[in-house]
Design an enzyme around this catalytic site. Structure first.
Site, mmCIF file in Angstrom:
data_model
loop_
_atom_site.group_PDB
_atom_site.id
_atom_site.type_symbol
_atom_site.label_atom_id
_atom_site.label_comp_id
_atom_site.label_asym_id
_atom_site.label_seq_id
_atom_site.Cartn_x
_atom_site.Cartn_y
_atom_site.Cartn_z
ATOM 1 N N ALA A 114 37.484 3.514 119.616
ATOM 2 C CA ALA A 114 36.115 3.044 119.852
ATOM 3 C C ALA A 114 35.309 4.088 120.600
ATOM 4 C CB ALA A 114 36.170 1.731 120.624
ATOM 5 N N THR A 121 31.813 5.029 119.028
ATOM 6 C CA THR A 121 30.414 4.729 118.705
ATOM 7 C C THR A 121 29.884 3.523 119.486
ATOM 8 O OG1 THR A 121 30.858 5.551 116.486
ATOM 9 C CG2 THR A 121 28.840 4.278 116.784
ATOM 10 N N ALA A 156 24.601 5.321 120.643
ATOM 11 C CA ALA A 156 25.217 6.654 120.587
ATOM 12 C C ALA A 156 26.250 6.718 119.477
ATOM 13 C CB ALA A 156 25.872 6.989 121.920
ATOM 14 N N GLY A 157 25.853 7.323 118.353
ATOM 15 C CA GLY A 157 26.780 7.497 117.229
ATOM 16 C C GLY A 157 27.060 8.975 117.052
ATOM 17 N N SER A 158 26.135 9.650 116.368
ATOM 18 C CA SER A 158 26.291 11.094 116.177
ATOM 19 C C SER A 158 26.354 11.803 117.530
ATOM 20 C CB SER A 158 25.112 11.652 115.373
ATOM 21 O OG SER A 158 25.024 11.012 114.125
ATOM 22 N N GLU A 174 40.730 13.624 112.203
ATOM 23 C CA GLU A 174 39.998 12.506 111.586
ATOM 24 C C GLU A 174 39.269 12.978 110.326
ATOM 25 O OE1 GLU A 174 37.552 10.349 114.341
ATOM 26 O OE2 GLU A 174 36.500 9.250 112.773
ATOM 27 N N ARG A 175 38.680 14.145 110.420
ATOM 28 C CA ARG A 175 37.902 14.659 109.275
ATOM 29 C C ARG A 175 38.812 15.116 108.144
ATOM 30 N NH1 ARG A 175 33.741 16.980 113.752
ATOM 31 N NH2 ARG A 175 32.753 14.952 114.026
ATOM 32 N N GLN A 178 28.946 4.881 85.920
ATOM 33 C CA GLN A 178 28.015 4.998 84.782
ATOM 34 C C GLN A 178 28.766 4.941 83.456
ATOM 35 O OE1 GLN A 178 24.849 4.932 85.199
ATOM 36 N NE2 GLN A 178 24.129 5.376 83.121
HETATM 37 C C1 FAD Z 1 32.470 1.395 108.047
HETATM 38 C C2 FAD Z 1 32.351 2.200 109.302
HETATM 39 C C3 FAD Z 1 33.473 2.398 110.090
HETATM 40 C C4 FAD Z 1 33.373 3.098 111.295
HETATM 41 N N1 FAD Z 1 34.483 3.206 112.092
HETATM 42 C C5 FAD Z 1 34.348 3.722 113.340
HETATM 43 C C6 FAD Z 1 35.435 3.697 114.266
HETATM 44 O O1 FAD Z 1 36.542 3.246 113.944
HETATM 45 N N2 FAD Z 1 35.239 4.185 115.517
HETATM 46 C C7 FAD Z 1 34.036 4.697 115.917
HETATM 47 O O2 FAD Z 1 33.921 5.106 117.060
HETATM 48 N N3 FAD Z 1 32.977 4.743 115.054
HETATM 49 C C8 FAD Z 1 33.109 4.258 113.785
HETATM 50 N N4 FAD Z 1 32.041 4.289 112.915
HETATM 51 C C9 FAD Z 1 30.771 4.815 113.376
HETATM 52 C C10 FAD Z 1 30.384 6.144 112.718
HETATM 53 O O3 FAD Z 1 31.204 7.181 113.162
HETATM 54 C C11 FAD Z 1 28.896 6.354 113.019
HETATM 55 O O4 FAD Z 1 28.181 5.394 112.282
HETATM 56 C C12 FAD Z 1 28.436 7.762 112.676
HETATM 57 O O5 FAD Z 1 28.993 8.696 113.548
HETATM 58 C C13 FAD Z 1 26.901 7.874 112.707
HETATM 59 O O6 FAD Z 1 26.402 7.377 113.903
HETATM 60 P P1 FAD Z 1 25.183 6.323 113.882
HETATM 61 O O7 FAD Z 1 25.548 5.229 112.949
HETATM 62 O O8 FAD Z 1 24.853 5.941 115.276
HETATM 63 O O9 FAD Z 1 23.981 7.099 113.237
HETATM 64 P P2 FAD Z 1 22.916 8.019 114.019
HETATM 65 O O10 FAD Z 1 23.620 8.934 114.928
HETATM 66 O O11 FAD Z 1 21.868 7.133 114.598
HETATM 67 O O12 FAD Z 1 22.304 8.846 112.816
HETATM 68 C C14 FAD Z 1 21.339 8.304 111.930
HETATM 69 C C15 FAD Z 1 20.987 9.396 110.906
HETATM 70 O O13 FAD Z 1 20.453 10.546 111.576
HETATM 71 C C16 FAD Z 1 21.231 11.689 111.264
HETATM 72 N N5 FAD Z 1 21.328 12.555 112.456
HETATM 73 C C17 FAD Z 1 21.694 12.218 113.713
HETATM 74 N N6 FAD Z 1 21.701 13.294 114.493
HETATM 75 C C18 FAD Z 1 21.335 14.344 113.723
HETATM 76 C C19 FAD Z 1 21.167 15.746 113.944
HETATM 77 N N7 FAD Z 1 21.404 16.300 115.145
HETATM 78 N N8 FAD Z 1 20.776 16.520 112.915
HETATM 79 C C20 FAD Z 1 20.546 15.980 111.685
HETATM 80 N N9 FAD Z 1 20.696 14.674 111.413
HETATM 81 C C21 FAD Z 1 21.095 13.866 112.422
HETATM 82 C C22 FAD Z 1 22.601 11.169 110.873
HETATM 83 O O14 FAD Z 1 23.283 12.081 110.060
HETATM 84 C C23 FAD Z 1 22.206 9.897 110.140
HETATM 85 O O15 FAD Z 1 21.841 10.225 108.825
HETATM 86 C C24 FAD Z 1 32.134 3.633 111.685
HETATM 87 C C25 FAD Z 1 31.000 3.467 110.876
HETATM 88 C C26 FAD Z 1 31.106 2.764 109.696
HETATM 89 C C27 FAD Z 1 29.868 2.575 108.868
#
Ligand code: FAD
Length: 380
Positions: free
Chosen positions: A123, A125, A129-131, A239-240, A333
């Site tokens: 955990a 995200t 705070a995601g990216s 992970e990647r 398709q």
């Molecule tokens: C099905 C699923 C399973 C997941 N499992 C896990 C898990 O087990 N553990 C966990 O911790 N997380 C998990 N995640 C979370 C996932 O890693 C995040 O959704 C991902 O990292 C993106 O973060 P965000 O959703 O907050 O998007 P945001 O960070 O809000 O980004 C939104 C958009 O902006 C773009 N963006 C953001 N910053 C930049 C930048 N600097 N330059 C250019 N573009 C940018 C992103 O690419 C995206 O297109 C999961 C997500 C999904 C959908």
């Protein structure tokens, strides 16, 4: 080139196991939104959860290419959600404890995880705070022998049914230097979770997790305090790479399935696999999958040899998941209307593939990382 006879035998036995113990249940797991707990024990009994873990924890200490095979094969079960929870345990949660945890944590969590008695989720995200991992806010305040944890996580794979949570928490200042990792047991008071309704990956219990004054023993700290960001960046490579291997296998599976359909389906008095436009489309995709597969195996081998492949893992994930999207779109398709029907597994493959460009670091973030290491020539 990449696999010995033993690897092939391992793949065969794993595939036979999945055919018998997983495939008959996949549709039910997709419907109920989580995989049955009983599968963990079965995977553990067969040794599939401890492939590259030390023997003292019940593992078989095998080389990384066996784990690569595991990631590929679980992705051939036509359920991104099932593959997701397995990878989340073996490739995302357990490695933090193995690589950075102390002996006590390893004994407690790895032994049971390898046996399939418990499984974990990762955990990081949060709603805000995601990216930007450095922006997490879930707070862990030291209080004697414990940390008091408050905050929430979101989109967590296996977030409802897993037994423990490897959680990124803030123990220090703002930014990357104030993050730590804690193992938080599900049963602790103040931990709750809510399943999220999502587009695909239906067999995974993706969830929001809440921590409300959770009293976590300080002994559950992974590694050193405030070093979490560094640990996370290190493990992101695995992970990647895991995701790249999963998506590559799904692409192969989708193409094989589509070819079967194209052979059986007739239009204008002949099988649709005789139409040049479709043949060329498949030829193009099959070539690209083959190229990425070789790249992924190269990276996997280098990773297994202990080489620093942060950039290559990001490249592998970027290319495999982007290709996954195209493969699923074009394969669907070829099915015509049938591709839109749940009766054909390509519909689920299409849905499940889409998350590859988002989770585990989005394509945009992969490009940012690769650009830093190429354009800026900054070594990580
Ligand atoms: C099905 C699923 C399973 C997941 N499992 C896990 C898990 O087990 N553990 C966990 O911790 N997380 C998990 N995640 C979370 C996932 O890693 C995040 O959704 C991902 O990292 C993106 O973060 P965000 O959703 O907050 O998007 P945001 O960070 O809000 O980004 C939104 C958009 O902006 C773009 N963006 C953001 N910053 C930049 C930048 N600097 N330059 C250019 N573009 C940018 C992103 O690419 C995206 O297109 C999961 C997500 C999904 C959908």
């Amino acid at each position: 080139m990449y696999f010995k006879e033993e690897h092939h035998l391992f793949r065969q036995s794993l595939r036979a196991f999945l055919d018998k113990e997983v495939m008959p249940h996949i549709d039910q797991w997709e419907k109920q939104g989580y995989v049955d707990r009983s599968i963990w024990k079965k995977l553990g009994d067969m040794g599939f959860l401890g492939i590259d873990y030390a023997e003292e924890y019940g593992g078989s200490a095998s080389d990384f290419m066996y784990t690569a095979i595991l990631f590929e094969e679980v992705s051939r079960c036509n359920s991104g959600g099932f593959a997701g929870v397995v990878v989340s345990d073996v490739g995302l949660s357990m490695p933090y404890i193995r690589n950075f945890g102390n002996d006590e944590l390893k004994k407690e969590y790895l032994t049971k995880s390898v046996a399939g008695d418990i499984y974990g989720c990762l955990a990081i995200t949060e709603p805000n705070a995601g990216s930007n991992v450095a922006g997490i806010r879930t707070k862990a305040v030291r209080d004697g022998d414990h940390y008091i944890v408050n905050g929430s996580k979101t989109y967590i794979t296996g977030g409802v049914h897993s037994d423990y949570i490897v959680a990124a928490v803030r123990t220090g200042d703002e930014g990357s230097s104030g993050i730590s990792l804690l193992v938080i047991d599900r049963e602790l008071e103040g931990v709750s979770a809510k399943t999220l309704d999502k587009m695909g990956f239906h067999a995974s219990d993706t969830a929001e997790i809440f921590f409300d004054n959770v009293k976590v023993p300080a002994s559950k700290l992974i590694g050193d305090e405030n070093m979490g960001f560094y640990y996370i960046m290190q493990n992101f490579a695995l992970e990647r790479l895991a995701m790249a291997l999963c998506w590559q296998a799904s692409c192969e599976d989708a193409i094989a399935y589509t070819l079967q359909f194209m052979n059986d389906r007739e239009a204008f008095g002949r099988p649709i696999n005789k139409f040049q436009v479709l043949r060329h489309r498949i030829a193009q995709l099959a070539s690209e999958v083959e190229r990425i597969k070789i790249f992924n195996y190269n990276v996997a081998r280098a990773y297994g040899d202990g080489e620093m492949v942060t950039k290559e893992c990001a490249m592998a994930k970027l290319m495999a998941t982007e290709l996954g999207d195209r493969v699923m779109t074009e394969c669907l398709q070829c099915f015509g209307g049938a591709g839109y029907m749940e009766e054909y597994k390509i519909a689920r493959m299409f849905r499940d593939s889409r998350v590859g460009r988002i989770a585990g670091g989005s394509s945009e973030i992969m490009c940012e990382l690769i650009a830093k290491m190429t354009v800026d020539a900054v070594g990580y």
